[in-house]
Design a protein around this motif. Structure first.
Motif, mmCIF file in Angstrom:
data_model
loop_
_atom_site.group_PDB
_atom_site.id
_atom_site.type_symbol
_atom_site.label_atom_id
_atom_site.label_comp_id
_atom_site.label_asym_id
_atom_site.label_seq_id
_atom_site.Cartn_x
_atom_site.Cartn_y
_atom_site.Cartn_z
ATOM 1 N N GLU A 1 -4.179 0.913 13.102
ATOM 2 C CA GLU A 1 -5.362 0.054 13.098
ATOM 3 C C GLU A 1 -5.353 -0.959 14.238
ATOM 4 O O GLU A 1 -6.379 -1.603 14.485
ATOM 5 N N SER B 1 3.045 3.125 7.112
ATOM 6 C CA SER B 1 4.156 2.390 6.486
ATOM 7 C C SER B 1 4.695 1.239 7.324
ATOM 8 O O SER B 1 5.691 0.634 6.947
ATOM 9 N N GLY C 1 0.785 -1.224 0.000
ATOM 10 C CA GLY C 1 0.000 0.000 0.000
ATOM 11 C C GLY C 1 0.817 1.273 0.000
ATOM 12 O O GLY C 1 0.281 2.353 0.255
ATOM 13 N N GLN C 2 2.126 1.164 -0.309
ATOM 14 C CA GLN C 2 3.013 2.318 -0.214
ATOM 15 C C GLN C 2 3.351 2.891 -1.586
ATOM 16 O O GLN C 2 3.282 2.215 -2.603
ATOM 17 N N GLU D 1 -8.282 8.119 7.565
ATOM 18 C CA GLU D 1 -8.763 7.546 6.309
ATOM 19 C C GLU D 1 -7.702 6.718 5.597
ATOM 20 O O GLU D 1 -8.030 5.882 4.757
ATOM 21 N N HIS D 2 -6.454 6.958 5.930
ATOM 22 C CA HIS D 2 -5.375 6.246 5.228
ATOM 23 C C HIS D 2 -4.363 5.688 6.227
ATOM 24 O O HIS D 2 -3.227 6.181 6.338
ATOM 25 N N GLU E 1 -2.639 3.171 6.004
ATOM 26 C CA GLU E 1 -1.474 2.615 5.319
ATOM 27 C C GLU E 1 -0.321 3.612 5.259
ATOM 28 O O GLU E 1 0.843 3.220 5.070
ATOM 29 N N LEU E 2 -0.611 4.893 5.434
ATOM 30 C CA LEU E 2 0.453 5.890 5.407
ATOM 31 C C LEU E 2 1.418 5.728 6.571
ATOM 32 O O LEU E 2 2.502 6.313 6.575
#
Length: 267
Positions: A241, A258, A195-196, A252-253, A255-256
């Motif tokens: 999460e 990392s 997701g990066q 909202e993100h 995945e940021l």
């Protein structure tokens, strides 16, 4: 006790990952070469400071979870600098008798830890190379503070991504796992490319060029590394999460962040 492996001295010719992390989370135990490298990382990943803080927040939630399960012994591998809100402060605020062994081979981290912990009878730093588990597990400090006939929480926060496949990270984790009794826990976080964007790969390349390999791993690769443990809900997820204190903190993100994180139990 094994013969041990000679601790590494301070290398002023290249940045050190523990000291770079210390700088990113606002610490002062770092040198100009570490700050210069961190600024290069920030040029590629302007969010790097926030990402380091997210990992630290996950670690605090993970050890609180361990304490809630009744764990009173913690072994923190590659612990780095003992910053505010570190493991011993969290768990000893829950139960002052909780015992913590920190492990690192960076001399500044070790020296500062000895100062911070000098009046704490239940928390100490072991200077050892964590890639040699016997040097950690058979160290007199570890043997004095931790009772491996009782459950322990093993912590590997932002550690295993510095161990390339050629150095057998699965075997390394297994060696520590085998020292734990059922009912023990593993808390692990690791960098990932899942997701990066390309900027994450560029940051990893900067580490590689500085002499420090960073191996970003997928969820499935991490699951394979922790064989022998049962990964607990919510599974292997991005650090924000993992059991957030407030769902709004996830954003909202996620995945940021990392970094992927998990807590697992040895049954």
């Amino acid at each position: 006790m094994t013969g041990g492996h000679a601790p590494r001295g301070i290398d002023f010719d290249k940045p050190n990952a523990a000291r770079v992390y210390d700088f990113l989370i606002g610490g002062k135990l770092n040198y100009a070469i570490d700050r210069e490298f961190a600024e290069r990382i920030l040029q590629v990943r302007p969010e790097a400071r926030e990402l380091a803080v997210l990992n630290r927040r996950w670690l605090r939630r993970a050890v609180r979870f361990g304490a809630a399960q009744g764990i009173r012994q913690f072994l923190d591998i590659g612990s780095g600098m003992p910053t505010a809100g570190h493991v011993h402060e969290i768990v000893q605020s829950i139960d002052p008798t909780s015992r913590v062994v920190y492990v690192d081979n960076e001399p500044i981290a070790v020296a500062h830890s000895e100062i911070v912990l000098q009046d704490n009878a239940n928390a100490e730093m072991v200077r050892a190379d964590a890639e040699f588990p016997a040097d950690v597990l058979e160290h007199p400090t570890t043997e004095r503070l931790l009772d491996f006939t009782e459950p322990v929480m093993l912590i590997m926060a932002a550690f295993i991504h510095f161990i390339p496949d050629s150095r057998n990270p699965a075997g390394l984790i297994a060696a520590y796992r085998d020292a734990l009794v059922p009912g023990s826990y593993l808390a692990l976080s690791s960098g990932t490319f899942e997701g990066q964007g390309e900027e994450v790969r560029r940051a990893a390349e900067l580490y590689r060029q500085s002499g420090t390999d960073v191996v970003a791993r997928s969820k499935e690769e991490l699951r394979a590394l922790v064989a022998g443990f049962e990964v607990l809900p919510p599974g292997i997820v991005f650090t924000p999460e993992w059991r957030p204190d407030d769902p709004a903190e996830v954003g909202e993100h996620p995945e940021l962040a990392s970094q992927l994180a998990l807590v697992a139990r040895k049954n």
